[in-house]
Design an enzyme around this catalytic site. Structure first.
Site, PDB file in Angstrom:
ATOM      1  N   TYR A  69      -5.816   3.085   7.731  1.00 57.39           N
ATOM      2  CA  TYR A  69      -6.394   3.272   6.478  1.00 57.39           C
ATOM      3  C   TYR A  69      -4.869   3.529   5.154  1.00 57.39           C
ATOM      4  CZ  TYR A  69      -5.254   8.359   7.053  1.00 57.39           C
ATOM      5  OH  TYR A  69      -5.288   9.996   8.240  1.00 57.39           O
ATOM      6  N   GLU A  70      -5.338   3.899   3.915  1.00 54.57           N
ATOM      7  CA  GLU A  70      -4.492   2.986   3.204  1.00 54.57           C
ATOM      8  C   GLU A  70      -3.523   1.925   3.260  1.00 54.57           C
ATOM      9  OE1 GLU A  70      -4.535   4.836   1.025  1.00 54.57           O
ATOM     10  OE2 GLU A  70      -5.764   6.759   1.840  1.00 54.57           O
ATOM     11  N   GLY A  71      -4.386   0.611   3.159  1.00 58.16           N
ATOM     12  CA  GLY A  71      -4.366  -0.886   4.007  1.00 58.16           C
ATOM     13  C   GLY A  71      -4.152  -0.917   4.520  1.00 58.16           C
ATOM     14  N   GLN A  86       0.009  -4.332   5.569  1.00 54.00           N
ATOM     15  CA  GLN A  86       1.320  -3.792   5.207  1.00 54.00           C
ATOM     16  C   GLN A  86       2.237  -4.875   5.202  1.00 54.00           C
ATOM     17  OE1 GLN A  86       1.223  -1.562   3.485  1.00 54.00           O
ATOM     18  NE2 GLN A  86      -0.754  -0.956   4.066  1.00 54.00           N
TER      19      GLN A  86
END
Length: 598
Positions: A442-444, A449
């Site tokens: 999650y969060e990319g 990234q």
């Protein structure tokens, strides 16, 4: 049953002996009176809260999970979670690093960062409830109107209200330009928002009286794609003019995800049915405000894996010292026992040292990043602010991806130390591995990234930011290059620092001709960059430790630090050679595979 001891000594070493954070903090007017004793005292109390209040709920919360009432759409968190949050609020912990203008304590970000590392070790699921609020607070603090700030930030700072970020929809994860949630303008300046969001961490719970959702949605005339996304405040309960709670808003939980880990956190499917919202920032500019929250979350996710790595290491080390199995290859070590403790075996030590090296390297990087964040927002010198922001932007995807990848390696290695017992719930090790696994997603995702690092942060400015970090490496190499005792730590980063320029140029040139070359190299590239960064901090930590030893300090902490640095450079850092080779293998062996993937 697992145990947890806050790593206060190592935090103090990184902050005060390696980074000298107080010197940097006192150069910032609002922290001019900050001192070592204050930081240490706050974190000592924070460690007690983490170990004594949050940690005892970790296994029980995992086993119990959250419960959704399908009639009322209310969610009940695991037994003890709500009471622990009340103690958290009573202790003033939500306000730690928040703006004093909204009731915050105004302490440095690094204090909050270290406190949250301990909370993540203690109970990642519980910590996500208040943790998401920090990101929502930051977005509103940066982009909200004065009225929005006055309405929401005081209650979020006090912990009376929680916050979330609502981005993902079932048909679109990372590609937010595909979202379908709609926002219809109303005559009174508000918007009626309709749509569905999924994977919303802490999206519904019983821990606070209100939840302030930050929701991405499209206006009726919005451009196609990501440039047509706006951001809205959508509270669970509407807020009256006097700040009291009004009617229930049209946003409710339609379901809870059944997950591999973080089972104590309510990962919610949220339905918006004409929910009333107010816009944050400008129309169709929602991602500008949301990125404030997303970048804070990416640093926070790296911190989650640091926490999981630390607690897994502590328990694996304790087990390895007690568990007897076979005899040492070099002869009997425990003559009074029928077998030797497994810590005598080389590969057990390798697994333990891997986790230790990745935990302590991650702690140094995250503390450094917290100081960059402080400088970017608060330093009086504009150039310092600009340089800090640029360097932090480059390091953020490394924090998120490299530390979480390392957390996966470490928690699984620590589980392996336990053998069959590691697979059994009673010992807690399998939970650390499960809870950590989401951090890579999650969060990319970590691939996203990696693309961000290589494509935007490195190649996007022709390597200018990478060269700035390279100067830091170069300064350390120049300072210690003739010190024979530092050679095993300095030589590897000096060589890799030189190689990075050619490596980056080569990938960039191939990517200019074929963009898939960047995609094929990015994940390997990020790990190489991650090791350059970790190597730099491990060399700095070894430098401090060796100086203390040379000065006659007999504290075994310093010898342990040197030994761990030696292990890191001998056993972990060398993977950079393989990674550069696989990155250079190019995209053809991946993309020219239609028959293989038919």
């Amino acid at each position: 049953m697992p145990t947890y001891t806050p790593p206060l000594r190592d935090m103090q070493f990184v902050m005060h002996e390696v980074l000298h954070v107080v010197d940097d903090l006192t150069a910032i007017p609002k922290h001019a009176d900050m001192d070592v004793d204050t930081i240490n005292a706050v974190l000592e109390e924070g460690g007690k809260f983490a170990a004594e209040v949050a940690f005892p709920l970790n296994q029980s919360g995992d086993a119990e999970g959250c419960k959704l009432d399908p009639v009322t759409h209310e969610v009940t968190t695991p037994t003890g979670f709500k009471e622990a949050y009340a103690k958290y609020v009573e202790g003033g912990w939500p306000a730690l690093a928040c703006d004093t203008a909204f009731g915050g304590q105004g302490l440095p970000h690094i204090v909050n960062q270290c406190f949250y590392e301990m909370l993540n070790s203690a109970n990642q699921s519980w910590t996500m409830y208040p943790g998401l609020t920090h990101g929502a607070y930051a977005a509103l603090h940066a982009h909200g109107t004065e009225e929005q700030k006055q309405t929401y930030l005081h209650k979020m700072t006090s912990g009376e209200w929680l916050g979330t970020m609502c981005l993902t929809e079932a048909h679109c994860g990372t590609d937010l330009g595909l979202m379908r949630s709609k926002a219809e303008p109303q005559a009174d300046g508000t918007y009626k928002i309709t749509g569905e969001k999924i994977f919303i961490s802490a999206g519904e719970n019983d821990m606070a009286s209100n939840i302030i959702h930050l929701v991405l949605a499209r206006l009726p005339d919005a451009p196609v794609g990501i440039k047509g996304v706006s951001l809205f405040i959508v509270p669970k309960f509407l807020v009256k003019q006097d700040g009291s709670l009004g009617a229930r808003n049209g946003i409710y939980c339609g379901g809870l995800e059944h997950k591999m880990g973080i089972c104590g956190n309510a990962t919610a499917q949220l339905v918006l049915d004409g929910a009333v919202g107010t816009m944050v920032g400008q129309p169709n500019k929602g991602m500008q405000a949301m990125f404030v929250m997303m970048n804070a979350a990416r640093l926070g996710v790296g911190n989650q894996s640091l926490g999981q790595t630390e607690v897994a290491y502590q328990n694996a080390l304790a087990y390895a010292k007690e568990r007897i199995q076979m005899r040492s290859l070099t002869g009997v070590k425990a003559k009074d026992k029928p077998a030797d403790p497994i810590i005598v075996h080389p590969d057990v030590r390798k697994m333990l040292l891997t986790a230790k090296a990745y935990a302590e390297g991650g702690r140094a990087l995250l503390c450094y990043s917290a100081m960059l964040l402080e400088k970017e927002h608060s330093h009086p010198d504009e150039k310092v602010r600009k340089d800090a922001g640029e360097l932090l932007a480059m390091l953020t995807p490394i924090v998120k991806a490299f530390i979480t990848d390392n957390g996966h390696i470490s928690t699984n290695a620590c589980m392996q130390v336990f053998g069959g017992h590691g697979y059994i719930k009673d010992w807690g090790m399998e939970q650390f591995a499960r809870d950590n696994r989401i951090n890579m997603i999650y969060e990319g995702t970590n691939t996203v990234q990696s693309l961000d690092l290589l494509g935007r942060k490195i190649l996007g400015n022709n390597g200018a930011t990478l060269r700035k970090f390279g100067k830091l490496v170069g300064q350390l190499v120049a300072e210690e290059g003739v010190n024979e005792k530092m050679a095993e730590f300095i030589t590897p980063i000096a060589i890799l620092g030189d190689q990075m320029t050619k490596f980056t140029t080569e990938i960039g040139f191939k990517g200019f001709q074929n963009a898939d070359e960047v995609g094929a190299a990015a994940v390997d590239y990020l790990r190489v960059a991650g090791h350059l960064v970790f190597g730099y901090f491990w060399a700095r930590m070894a430098q401090v430790a060796l100086r203390e030893i040379a000065a006659g300090n007999t504290d075994s902490f310093y010898l342990a630090k040197v030994q761990t640095a030696r292990f890191y450079f001998a056993k972990l850092f060398p993977e950079t050679a393989t990674l550069m080779r696989t990155a250079r293998a190019g995209s053809k062996v991946l993309m020219d595979t239609d028959a293989a993937l038919a």
